[in-house]
Design an enzyme around this catalytic site. Structure first.
Site, PDB file in Angstrom:
ATOM      1  N   CYS A 125       0.838  -1.192   0.000  1.00 15.54           N
ATOM      2  CA  CYS A 125       0.000   0.000   0.000  1.00 15.54           C
ATOM      3  C   CYS A 125       0.873   1.243   0.000  1.00 15.54           C
ATOM      4  CB  CYS A 125      -0.908   0.013   1.215  1.00 15.54           C
ATOM      5  SG  CYS A 125      -1.854   1.529   1.399  1.00 15.54           S
ATOM      6  N   GLY A 126       0.949   1.932  -1.113  1.00 11.32           N
ATOM      7  CA  GLY A 126       1.797   3.102  -1.201  1.00 11.32           C
ATOM      8  C   GLY A 126       1.329   4.268  -0.367  1.00 11.32           C
TER       9      GLY A 126
END
Length: 283
Positions: A125-126
């Site tokens: 998850c950036g």
């Protein structure tokens, strides 16, 4: 998997984003030793003007594109012309090239707060590590090309073309892909990475470093879900249509509708769901 009679105590890297290791395979009551291909995952540190900015877990390969795309989609630069120099930094204690430095032009509107935050973007998850939704909105986002059109039939053909272009996925089955297509469904470019946001940044960075100025006439397909950050990155790059084989998030749908972007989910076989911008697919 390929059977082998040799035992390897370590994972051996053959290159190209793939590692090889020995495993024990059970199949219908029969156990055998085999070689298995694993997608490579290593940290990449991105620096700006020599100062540490971010560390992301990525699949090695196309690292300069990843850094360039990251700088654009995170709002640190507005064009490729603002990157004066982009290259690896040699590390004495690290034989692998896992540090990239970007030297930016003076006119680049760079926010020094990004340097102090020095967040860690996990491969899953950036958006992790960001303080709030407001902090990840990139200034200057505009509605993409309203005239782009693609037929439903053509849209249904592109997932297979993405799979055909994923050379590492075919060996490992363990990473994400992102690809650009024109309105006729022709594959323009594809990138792979263990992180879905990294695959998108690599693709955007490819366009940036190769002066591909036609993003407004392209559709992007991602192999994972269409989350908020993926939608935001596509909007920054000017992509008018984002399709995914899985579901989008509620915030992704809200953002796509706000900026009149076409967002497609569950693109599988002869079916898909349009969450925003249905006019671009003739609905």
């Amino acid at each position: 998997m390929q059977p082998t009679g040799k035992r390897a105590s370590k994972i051996t890297p053959p290159g190209g984003g793939v590692d090889i290791t020995t495993v024990r395979e059970w199949q219908d009551g029969v156990v055998k030793q085999a070689l298995d291909s694993l997608v490579a995952e290593e940290p990449l540190e991105i620096r700006v003007n020599g100062a540490p900015l971010s560390v992301t877990m990525r699949t090695p390969g196309h690292d300069l594109e990843l850094a360039a795309g990251f700088l654009l989609t995170e709002g640190m630069i507005q064009s490729g012309k603002q990157i004066v120099e982009l290259d690896y930094l040699p590390q004495k204690k690290q034989p692998k090239q896992n540090v990239v430095n970007a030297r930016l032009a003076e006119e680049a509107e760079f926010d020094s707060e990004h340097l102090r935050r020095n967040f860690f973007a996990a491969s899953s998850c950036g958006i992790c590590g960001k303080a709030s939704i407001e902090s990840v909105r990139v200034r200057g986002i505009r509605a993409p090309n309203p005239d782009f059109r693609i037929t439903p039939e053509t849209l249904c053909e592109i997932p297979e073309r993405l799979r055909e272009g994923q050379s590492i996925f075919s060996r490992t089955g363990g990473l994400h892909g992102a690809a650009l297509f024109d309105d006729q469904g022709k594959l323009i470019e594809v990138r792979e990475d263990v992180g879905r946001h990294n695959a998108v940044d690599k693709l955007v960075g490819w366009a940036l470093l190769n002066d591909f100025g036609d993003m407004g006439n392209c559709a992007m397909l991602v192999s994972g879900r269409g989350g908020f950050e993926i939608v935001q990155k596509c909007l920054v790059a000017g992509v008018p249509l984002l399709a995914s084989v899985s579901a989008p998030s509620s915030l992704a749908v809200k953002l796509a509708r706000e900026f009149q972007m076409t967002l497609v989910g569950f693109l599988r076989g002869k079916r898909f769901v349009v969450y925003a911008g249905e006019e671009r697919v003739g609905m």
